[in-house]
Design a protein around this motif. Structure first.
Motif, PDB file in Angstrom:
ATOM      1  N   VAL A   2       6.975 -53.766 129.379  1.00  0.00           N
ATOM      2  CA  VAL A   2       6.225 -53.126 130.522  1.00  0.00           C
ATOM      3  C   VAL A   2       6.610 -51.489 130.303  1.00  0.00           C
ATOM      4  CG1 VAL A   2       5.401 -52.697 132.687  1.00  0.00           C
ATOM      5  CG2 VAL A   2       5.783 -54.872 131.773  1.00  0.00           C
ATOM      6  N   THR A   5       6.899 -50.035 125.951  1.00  0.00           N
ATOM      7  CA  THR A   5       5.757 -49.334 125.328  1.00  0.00           C
ATOM      8  C   THR A   5       5.684 -47.725 125.880  1.00  0.00           C
ATOM      9  OG1 THR A   5       4.828 -51.534 125.849  1.00  0.00           O
ATOM     10  CG2 THR A   5       3.378 -50.024 124.579  1.00  0.00           C
ATOM     11  N   PRO A   6       5.127 -47.459 126.918  1.00  0.00           N
ATOM     12  CA  PRO A   6       4.911 -46.049 127.352  1.00  0.00           C
ATOM     13  C   PRO A   6       5.876 -45.195 126.715  1.00  0.00           C
ATOM     14  CG  PRO A   6       5.207 -47.304 129.215  1.00  0.00           C
ATOM     15  CD  PRO A   6       5.292 -48.140 128.238  1.00  0.00           C
ATOM     16  N   ILE A   9       5.666 -44.792 123.189  1.00  0.00           N
ATOM     17  CA  ILE A   9       4.792 -44.002 122.566  1.00  0.00           C
ATOM     18  C   ILE A   9       4.939 -42.448 122.986  1.00  0.00           C
ATOM     19  CG2 ILE A   9       2.104 -43.660 123.287  1.00  0.00           C
ATOM     20  CD1 ILE A   9       1.827 -46.479 123.097  1.00  0.00           C
ATOM     21  N   VAL A  10       5.314 -42.214 124.219  1.00  0.00           N
ATOM     22  CA  VAL A  10       5.547 -40.924 124.662  1.00  0.00           C
ATOM     23  C   VAL A  10       6.513 -40.113 123.599  1.00  0.00           C
ATOM     24  CG1 VAL A  10       6.313 -39.235 126.388  1.00  0.00           C
ATOM     25  CG2 VAL A  10       4.554 -40.911 126.778  1.00  0.00           C
ATOM     26  N   THR A  13       5.202 -39.664 120.179  1.00  0.00           N
ATOM     27  CA  THR A  13       4.077 -38.642 120.149  1.00  0.00           C
ATOM     28  C   THR A  13       4.919 -37.382 120.027  1.00  0.00           C
ATOM     29  OG1 THR A  13       2.981 -39.883 121.769  1.00  0.00           O
ATOM     30  CG2 THR A  13       2.206 -37.687 121.197  1.00  0.00           C
ATOM     31  N   GLY A  14       6.100 -37.051 121.031  1.00  0.00           N
ATOM     32  CA  GLY A  14       6.559 -35.909 120.901  1.00  0.00           C
ATOM     33  C   GLY A  14       7.467 -35.768 119.634  1.00  0.00           C
ATOM     34  N   ALA A  17       4.922 -34.444 117.040  1.00  0.00           N
ATOM     35  CA  ALA A  17       4.365 -33.183 117.103  1.00  0.00           C
ATOM     36  C   ALA A  17       5.601 -32.308 116.791  1.00  0.00           C
ATOM     37  CB  ALA A  17       4.143 -32.871 118.720  1.00  0.00           C
ATOM     38  N   LEU A  21       5.465 -29.543 113.935  1.00  0.00           N
ATOM     39  CA  LEU A  21       5.697 -27.974 114.055  1.00  0.00           C
ATOM     40  C   LEU A  21       6.700 -27.646 113.236  1.00  0.00           C
ATOM     41  CD1 LEU A  21       5.279 -27.721 117.834  1.00  0.00           C
ATOM     42  CD2 LEU A  21       3.841 -26.717 115.985  1.00  0.00           C
ATOM     43  N   ALA A  25       5.826 -24.513 110.676  1.00  0.00           N
ATOM     44  CA  ALA A  25       6.904 -23.338 110.732  1.00  0.00           C
ATOM     45  C   ALA A  25       7.438 -22.790 109.613  1.00  0.00           C
ATOM     46  CB  ALA A  25       7.620 -23.316 111.750  1.00  0.00           C
ATOM     47  N   ILE A  27       6.433 -23.828 106.549  1.00  0.00           N
ATOM     48  CA  ILE A  27       5.105 -23.568 105.467  1.00  0.00           C
ATOM     49  C   ILE A  27       4.363 -22.365 106.003  1.00  0.00           C
ATOM     50  CG2 ILE A  27       2.937 -24.447 104.666  1.00  0.00           C
ATOM     51  CD1 ILE A  27       3.643 -27.096 105.087  1.00  0.00           C
ATOM     52  N   MET A  28       4.398 -22.090 107.171  1.00  0.00           N
ATOM     53  CA  MET A  28       3.648 -21.183 107.273  1.00  0.00           C
ATOM     54  C   MET A  28       4.415 -19.731 107.916  1.00  0.00           C
ATOM     55  SD  MET A  28       0.077 -22.718 108.977  1.00  0.00           S
ATOM     56  CE  MET A  28       0.583 -24.386 109.684  1.00  0.00           C
TER      57      MET A  28
ATOM     58  N   ILE B  70      -1.962 -48.072 128.819  1.00  0.00           N
ATOM     59  CA  ILE B  70      -0.983 -47.127 129.645  1.00  0.00           C
ATOM     60  C   ILE B  70      -1.858 -45.909 129.837  1.00  0.00           C
ATOM     61  CG2 ILE B  70       1.262 -47.990 128.734  1.00  0.00           C
ATOM     62  CD1 ILE B  70       1.201 -45.697 126.687  1.00  0.00           C
ATOM     63  N   LEU B  80       1.742 -32.584 126.382  1.00  0.00           N
ATOM     64  CA  LEU B  80       2.660 -32.707 125.113  1.00  0.00           C
ATOM     65  C   LEU B  80       1.894 -32.359 123.882  1.00  0.00           C
ATOM     66  CD1 LEU B  80       5.359 -33.412 124.381  1.00  0.00           C
ATOM     67  CD2 LEU B  80       4.534 -35.690 123.875  1.00  0.00           C
ATOM     68  N   ALA B  84       1.850 -28.878 121.737  1.00  0.00           N
ATOM     69  CA  ALA B  84       2.136 -28.793 120.177  1.00  0.00           C
ATOM     70  C   ALA B  84       1.117 -28.102 119.446  1.00  0.00           C
ATOM     71  CB  ALA B  84       2.631 -30.212 120.048  1.00  0.00           C
ATOM     72  N   LEU B  88       0.849 -25.106 116.969  1.00  0.00           N
ATOM     73  CA  LEU B  88       0.581 -25.106 115.561  1.00  0.00           C
ATOM     74  C   LEU B  88      -0.740 -24.092 115.074  1.00  0.00           C
ATOM     75  CD1 LEU B  88       1.390 -27.162 113.329  1.00  0.00           C
ATOM     76  CD2 LEU B  88      -0.911 -28.501 113.966  1.00  0.00           C
ATOM     77  N   LEU B  91       0.698 -20.561 114.589  1.00  0.00           N
ATOM     78  CA  LEU B  91       1.364 -20.712 113.437  1.00  0.00           C
ATOM     79  C   LEU B  91       0.508 -20.433 112.421  1.00  0.00           C
ATOM     80  CD1 LEU B  91       4.189 -23.149 113.619  1.00  0.00           C
ATOM     81  CD2 LEU B  91       4.460 -20.660 113.349  1.00  0.00           C
ATOM     82  N   LYS B  95      -0.511 -16.930 109.854  1.00  0.00           N
ATOM     83  CA  LYS B  95      -0.499 -16.931 108.638  1.00  0.00           C
ATOM     84  C   LYS B  95      -1.592 -16.697 107.950  1.00  0.00           C
ATOM     85  CE  LYS B  95       1.392 -18.360 104.584  1.00  0.00           C
ATOM     86  NZ  LYS B  95       2.698 -17.625 103.884  1.00  0.00           N
TER      87      LYS B  95
END
Lengths: 273, 197
Positions: A2, A5-6, A9-10, A13-14, A17, A21, A25, A27-28, B70, B80, B84, B88, B91, B95
């Motif tokens: 219980v 999972t959250p 997942i969080v 996701t973080g 991301a 990024l 950063a 590449i660009m 959830i 979040l 992000a 992105l 950036l 560019k």
């Protein structure tokens, strides 16, 4: 499960991301121009706006991106121009600084009063009442809006007329903008002689209002050997470029409206240039 | 389908205006509405980010959070993802589209965590819109934001030249003006349903 999972997942996701990024950063990546930072550091940081930009850092980026001139900073003068030139790799050129001068000689005992003003002590306020308490509508109002505008403590009101202290004046033009009568102007630093009157009234009218006003008699024009003085709009105007500060016109002026400042000591003059 | 989308867009611009009726995004509304130029710039940036965040968050809600039951982690995950995403986009703009990057300027990072962006994405889910409807709603919300900002920039421009009593100068007069503008928008309630419904 219980709780797991959250959290998973969080976290995932973080992390996704974050990784995205980081890759983005890489590449660009855009190489930032280091010169902007160097220029900003070289500038005095007064943020007075005398150069015509919003502040020192704004000016710095304008130099790099828009090709603004490097000799616009009135505070730093030639010394800073040379620094900026070094960073940008161009010739500094000769930029002589400027001083502000107040074109009015209507001290308390010279200009007649038309009423006693007892309101808010501000030039803008008193100007809304018949153009000021003095009989002359073009003179210094004497409530020091320019003093408030000056960040360098270079201007003060003496006997009802603003006075520029050349030891402190850096030529940022803040007072020029602050004066509601527009009687403060800029002259090159070597210039010592100026007509301390802004009245465009006819000679007789000026005479009645103020003892020290320029009555446009034209005596100074005749006496000037360098052809530096003209009479325009009922007042004498000295061309600061042609003027050699000889002082002939000062002696000739019947109302003593032309003022010659004492020469600054050599050291100060060298610093000013 | 088109009518449905149109109702959503018009409704969110006029009736449920995010700033004036739902009171989200008040910070930029009061902070960046001094000049018309920056108000428009900010609003376009907000519109752009709103649509983009919806494109990103709707699938996450539907395919990730709902699947694992959830949904209560919505706020955390959305913040979040939006943060992000804006980074992105910043950036990428820097560019590939420097002029646009420069004109959006400081507004883009500013709205990273703005409540109206989060509010739109959460509202899309709460109203159980489908993907297309969500995008329409976000776009309309952005345009509504633009409308509010432009109107208010105009009002503030007028206010600067008027003689306001000393006690009300500055923030108080701005807040009063904002509330009156908000009340005037209440007059739109029911209009859209009345026309299209």
């Amino acid at each position: 499960m219980v709780y797991l999972t959250p959290i998973l997942i969080v976290c995932v996701t973080g992390i996704v991301a974050g990784v995205l990024l980081t890759i983005a950063a890489k590449i660009m990546f855009v190489p930032a121009d280091e010169r902007v930072e160097q220029l900003t550091e070289a500038l005095p940081g007064a943020n007075c706006g005398g150069c015509g930009f919003a502040g020192c850092s704004d000016y710095a980026s304008a130099i790099v991106n828009d090709g603004a001139d490097i000799n616009l900073c009135p505070v730093g003068g030639p010394a800073v121009s040379a620094l900026l030139a070094g960073i940008m790799g161009v010739e500094a050129g000769s930029a002589e600084g400027e001083y502000a001068v107040v074109l009015c000689g209507g001290y308390d005992n010279k200009t007649n009063k038309i009423f006693e003003y007892d309101g808010i002590p501000s030039c803008k306020a008193v100007k809304t009442l018949y153009g000021g308490a003095g009989a002359c509508g073009h003179g210094c109002l004497g409530y020091g809006d320019c003093v408030e505008a000056c960040q360098f403590d270079a201007i003060g009101v003496v006997n009802g007329v603003a006075w520029v202290d050349r030891n402190n004046c850096l030529g940022c033009k803040a007072c020029v903008k602050a004066c509601p009568n527009g009687i403060i102007t800029m002259v090159p630093r070597h210039n010592l002689t100026y007509v301390a009157c802004s009245s465009t009234d006819k000679g007789a009218v000026t005479r009645k209002a103020c003892e020290a006003g320029c009555i446009a008699c034209g005596k100074c024009v005749k006496v000037c050997k360098f052809d530096a003085i003209k009479v325009e709009n009922n007042k004498a105007v000295i061309d600061p470029v042609k003027c050699k500060n000889c002082g002939m016109c000062v002696k000739e002026c019947p109302t003593h409206a032309i003022v010659k400042l004492p020469k600054p000591p050599k050291a100060a003059a060298a610093a000013a240039n | 389908m088109m009518t449905q989308l149109f109702i959503i867009i018009m409704g969110v611009i006029l009736v449920n205006n995010y700033v004036l009726a739902q009171f989200l995004g008040i910070c930029p509304f009061l902070g960046v509405s001094k000049k018309l130029n920056s108000a428009v710039g900010m609003s376009l940036a907000v519109t752009f980010v709103m649509v983009l965040s919806t494109v990103a968050t709707w699938p996450i809600q539907t395919f990730l959070l709902d699947r694992f039951n959830i949904g209560y982690m919505q706020t955390v995950v959305f913040i979040l993802v939006i943060a992000a995403l804006v980074q992105l986009v910043e950036l990428a703009l820097k560019k590939y589209m420097p002029p646009l990057y420069r004109s959006l300027g400081v507004y883009l990072p500013l709205i990273t965590t703005n409540c109206c962006v989060l509010g739109v994405t959460v509202n899309n889910i709460d109203s159980s819109y489908n993907f297309i409807e969500s995008i329409a709603n976000s776009f309309g919300a952005g345009i509504g934001f633009l409308l509010a900002m432009v109107l208010f920039a105009g009002i503030r421009g007028k206010m600067e030249n008027s003689d306001i009593p000393e006690v009300l100068k500055g923030v108080p007069s701005v807040l009063i003006a904002a509330s009156i503008l908000s009340v005037s928008f209440m007059g739109f309630s029911g209009v859209v349903e009345g026309i299209f419904g």
